[in-house]
Design a protein around this motif. Structure first.
Motif, PDB file in Angstrom:
ATOM      1  N   ARG A  36      17.591  24.648  30.485  1.00 58.85           N
ATOM      2  CA  ARG A  36      17.731  23.408  31.247  1.00 58.85           C
ATOM      3  C   ARG A  36      17.669  23.680  32.745  1.00 58.85           C
ATOM      4  NH1 ARG A  36      16.281  18.639  30.353  1.00 58.85           N
ATOM      5  NH2 ARG A  36      17.008  18.973  28.230  1.00 58.85           N
ATOM      6  N   ASP A  40      14.771  21.947  34.983  1.00 62.49           N
ATOM      7  CA  ASP A  40      15.180  20.897  35.911  1.00 62.49           C
ATOM      8  C   ASP A  40      15.369  21.376  37.346  1.00 62.49           C
ATOM      9  OD1 ASP A  40      15.142  19.222  33.788  1.00 62.49           O
ATOM     10  OD2 ASP A  40      17.321  18.970  33.628  1.00 62.49           O
ATOM     11  N   ARG A 175      22.022  21.714  22.612  1.00 60.06           N
ATOM     12  CA  ARG A 175      21.209  21.298  23.752  1.00 60.06           C
ATOM     13  C   ARG A 175      21.992  20.392  24.698  1.00 60.06           C
ATOM     14  NH1 ARG A 175      17.215  20.385  20.017  1.00 60.06           N
ATOM     15  NH2 ARG A 175      17.434  18.140  20.279  1.00 60.06           N
ATOM     16  N   GLY A 179      22.992  21.428  28.441  1.00 59.35           N
ATOM     17  CA  GLY A 179      22.543  20.578  29.540  1.00 59.35           C
ATOM     18  C   GLY A 179      23.688  20.158  30.442  1.00 59.35           C
ATOM     19  N   ALA A 193      22.748  14.344  32.711  1.00 58.37           N
ATOM     20  CA  ALA A 193      22.188  15.371  31.830  1.00 58.37           C
ATOM     21  C   ALA A 193      22.265  14.936  30.389  1.00 58.37           C
ATOM     22  CB  ALA A 193      22.940  16.689  32.030  1.00 58.37           C
ATOM     23  N   LEU A 197      19.166  14.494  27.627  1.00 61.78           N
ATOM     24  CA  LEU A 197      19.089  15.302  26.413  1.00 61.78           C
ATOM     25  C   LEU A 197      18.951  14.459  25.157  1.00 61.78           C
ATOM     26  CD1 LEU A 197      21.742  18.000  27.276  1.00 61.78           C
ATOM     27  CD2 LEU A 197      19.316  18.387  26.882  1.00 61.78           C
TER      28      LEU A 197
END
Length: 219
Positions: A36, A40, A175, A179, A193, A197
């Motif tokens: 992540r 990002d 995940r 995140g 976040a 996700l």
């Protein structure tokens, strides 16, 4: 282009076997955060895994002498200096393990102040999932860490399941939690976040648990 200064994440695993599902979960969470941050933020991440089973004797000696051996001091320094923390324990007698608690007893109770902490646990049955809320979250709140909203519990059956229409599968939870940690260590809001996700591009491949553990042996 990656930023020049890497972020650091300490992943503490209190698994007793080798390989262990506890270490496997710690690795998966660290990788989710790393991915992540790369996508990002273009940030490099250095992950330091602290295997408590390798430090068990040093932890016991420190508790009775008050002096940490070099390896244990290095592990404690890695945890306290990291930008983010992942802490994973197997469930014993409806709580975190004694080894897990003993290690964090040796961390100064102000050293984790403000540090984002992702908590997780493993167990044989889903019945112990509340260990995250009644035991681990209060522990890290006492240590003044910022405990992330999403915690991850992995029962044995979760490793071979992608979930169903009512329950999110383990890969999705990993995940989301990764995140949130990525957002927290860079100062972004965790809620943003979490929303990102929820947009999944495809189904998660289900890998048998025995194969996942076997993969650890070749590292």
């Amino acid at each position: 282009m990656f930023a020049t200064t890497p972020l650091t994440i300490a992943a503490v695993s209190a698994g007793l076997s080798s390989p262990s599902s506890t270490r496997l979960l710690a690795d998966r969470l660290a990788e989710a955060a790393r991915e992540r941050l790369a996508v990002d933020q273009d940030r490099r991440v250095e992950v330091r895994v602290v295997e408590l089973r390798d430090l068990a004797v040093d932890i016991a000696n420190h508790l009775v002498t008050g002096f940490p051996p070099a390896g244990l001091k290095e592990a404690i320094d890695a945890v306290t200096a990291a930008d983010g923390l992942i802490a994973v324990s197997p469930v014993f007698t409806a709580s975190y393990s004694g080894l897990f608690k003993s290690f964090f007893d040796l961390v100064d109770n102000t050293a984790l102040t403000g540090k984002p902490a992702l908590i997780a646990a493993t167990g044989g049955t889903p019945r112990h999932s509340l260990v995250l809320e009644h035991a681990m979250r209060p522990l890290f709140a006492y240590l003044r860490a910022v405990v992330l909203p999403t915690s991850v519990y992995a029962a044995s059956e979760d490793w071979g399941s992608s979930g169903d229409e009512y329950t999110e599968g383990l890969p999705s939870r990993i995940r989301r939690a990764g995140g949130e940690l990525a957002s927290a260590v860079t100062g972004r809001t965790v809620s943003g976040a979490s929303r990102a996700l929820t947009l999944d591009d495809g189904e998660d491949a289900v890998v048998p648990f025995a194969q996942q553990l076997a993969d650890l042996r070749v590292r």
